[in-house]
Motif scaffolding. Structure first.
Motif, short mmCIF file in Angstrom:
data_model
loop_
_atom_site.label_atom_id
_atom_site.label_comp_id
_atom_site.label_asym_id
_atom_site.label_seq_id
_atom_site.Cartn_x
_atom_site.Cartn_y
_atom_site.Cartn_z
N ASP A 77 0.84 -1.12 -0.04
CA ASP A 77 0.28 0.32 0.09
C ASP A 77 0.98 1.21 -0.07
OD1 ASP A 77 -2.59 0.71 -0.26
OD2 ASP A 77 -2.54 1.85 2.31
N ALA A 78 1.87 1.37 -1.21
CA ALA A 78 2.55 2.50 -1.12
C ALA A 78 2.60 3.32 -2.42
CB ALA A 78 4.32 2.07 -0.54
N SER A 79 1.64 4.21 -2.67
CA SER A 79 0.54 4.28 -3.70
C SER A 79 1.73 5.04 -4.58
CB SER A 79 -0.54 4.80 -3.81
OG SER A 79 -0.78 5.98 -2.61
N PHE A 80 2.58 6.45 -3.29
CA PHE A 80 3.23 7.05 -4.27
C PHE A 80 4.54 6.61 -5.01
CE2 PHE A 80 7.77 9.57 -4.37
CZ PHE A 80 6.37 10.98 -4.68
N VAL A 81 4.91 5.14 -4.84
CA VAL A 81 6.26 3.95 -5.11
C VAL A 81 5.43 3.27 -6.47
CG1 VAL A 81 7.75 2.10 -5.07
CG2 VAL A 81 6.53 3.62 -3.43
N VAL A 82 3.64 3.59 -6.19
CA VAL A 82 3.08 2.80 -7.37
C VAL A 82 3.02 3.99 -8.45
CG1 VAL A 82 1.04 2.13 -8.66
CG2 VAL A 82 1.43 0.77 -5.79
N ALA A 83 3.08 4.70 -8.17
CA ALA A 83 2.51 5.84 -8.90
C ALA A 83 4.62 5.93 -9.99
CB ALA A 83 2.61 7.19 -8.60
N ALA A 84 4.90 5.88 -8.71
CA ALA A 84 6.40 6.30 -9.84
C ALA A 84 7.11 5.33 -10.77
CB ALA A 84 7.57 6.21 -8.69
N ALA A 85 6.61 4.03 -10.15
CA ALA A 85 6.65 2.28 -10.98
C ALA A 85 6.12 2.89 -12.51
CB ALA A 85 6.23 0.96 -10.60
N ALA A 86 4.47 2.88 -12.29
CA ALA A 86 3.99 3.77 -13.32
C ALA A 86 4.96 4.28 -14.43
CB ALA A 86 2.13 3.73 -12.68
N VAL A 87 5.36 5.51 -14.00
CA VAL A 87 5.96 6.48 -14.65
C VAL A 87 6.97 5.80 -15.55
CG1 VAL A 87 7.72 8.69 -14.16
CG2 VAL A 87 5.28 8.49 -13.39
N TRP A 88 8.03 4.79 -14.57
CA TRP A 88 8.58 4.18 -15.03
C TRP A 88 8.03 3.17 -16.22
CZ3 TRP A 88 12.14 1.42 -11.76
CH2 TRP A 88 13.48 -0.01 -11.80
N ALA A 89 7.64 2.51 -16.15
CA ALA A 89 6.41 1.71 -17.10
C ALA A 89 6.68 2.35 -18.34
CB ALA A 89 5.60 1.41 -16.92
N ALA A 90 5.26 4.03 -18.21
CA ALA A 90 5.52 4.50 -19.07
C ALA A 90 6.53 5.59 -20.49
CB ALA A 90 4.74 5.90 -18.73
N HIS A 91 7.92 5.19 -19.18
CA HIS A 91 8.50 5.71 -20.21
C HIS A 91 9.26 4.43 -20.99
CE1 HIS A 91 12.71 7.52 -20.65
NE2 HIS A 91 13.26 6.23 -20.71
N ILE A 92 9.34 3.39 -20.58
CA ILE A 92 9.83 2.80 -21.44
C ILE A 92 8.66 2.12 -22.76
CG2 ILE A 92 9.80 -0.34 -21.76
CD1 ILE A 92 10.80 -0.04 -18.34
N GLY A 93 7.49 2.40 -22.00
CA GLY A 93 6.19 2.39 -23.58
C GLY A 93 6.51 3.36 -24.37
N ALA A 94 6.91 4.66 -23.80
CA ALA A 94 7.04 5.73 -25.01
C ALA A 94 8.42 5.46 -25.55
CB ALA A 94 7.31 7.31 -24.15
N ASP A 95 9.30 5.39 -25.27
CA ASP A 95 10.09 4.35 -25.82
C ASP A 95 10.08 3.77 -26.49
OD1 ASP A 95 11.84 6.28 -24.60
OD2 ASP A 95 13.43 4.78 -23.95
N ARG A 96 9.50 2.64 -26.82
CA ARG A 96 9.39 1.37 -27.86
C ARG A 96 8.33 2.03 -28.76
NH1 ARG A 96 11.77 -0.30 -24.05
NH2 ARG A 96 12.12 -2.43 -23.87
#
Length: 127
Positions: A77-96
């Motif tokens: 239940d660390a939503s701030f870290v979930v949000a950071a991980a979502a940004v990380w995954a979004a970066h990878i998606g944008a790169d692809r």
């Protein structure tokens, strides 16, 4: 169609899903702005040569780590870290989506999606 087009569409889907997760968490936009390009710091590995650079870049630019971090953060239940991980995954998606793929040890330009010029080369103009 060639496989790279499917991988680009997959990247767009991952980008959209990741941003949807980020939005659903009602995370602050400054977090998105600050972390959007943070995974690209892994390119500093290229200062030690193409082999180290490709490994450091590829480890950070696969979905494995952001999904693992996000999953554990969700579980505790660390939503701030979930949000950071979502940004990380979004970066990878944008790169692809834009055609930047995982790197081969032969150099920055050779990826699993296509040959891309190094970012510095994109800034140069033909005279």
């Amino acid at each position: 169609m060639e496989p790279r087009y499917y991988l680009r569409v997959e990247g767009l889907a991952a980008l959209a899903a990741s941003l949807a997760v980020f939005g659903a968490l009602d995370a602050p936009l400054w977090l998105l702005a600050v972390l959007a390009l943070a995974p690209d710091l892994s390119m500093l590995g290229y200062l030690a040569g193409p082999r180290v650079g490709s490994v450091s870049y590829n480890v950070v630019h696969t979905y494995t780590l952001p999904l693992a971090v996000g999953g554990v953060a969700y579980w505790v239940d660390a939503s701030f870290v979930v949000a950071a991980a979502a940004v990380w995954a979004a970066h990878i998606g944008a790169d692809r989506f834009f055609g930047f793929g995982l790197k081969y040890s032969t150099g920055f330009e050779q990826t699993h999606l296509s040959a891309q010029p190094a970012p510095v080369a994109r800034l140069k103009t033909d005279e």
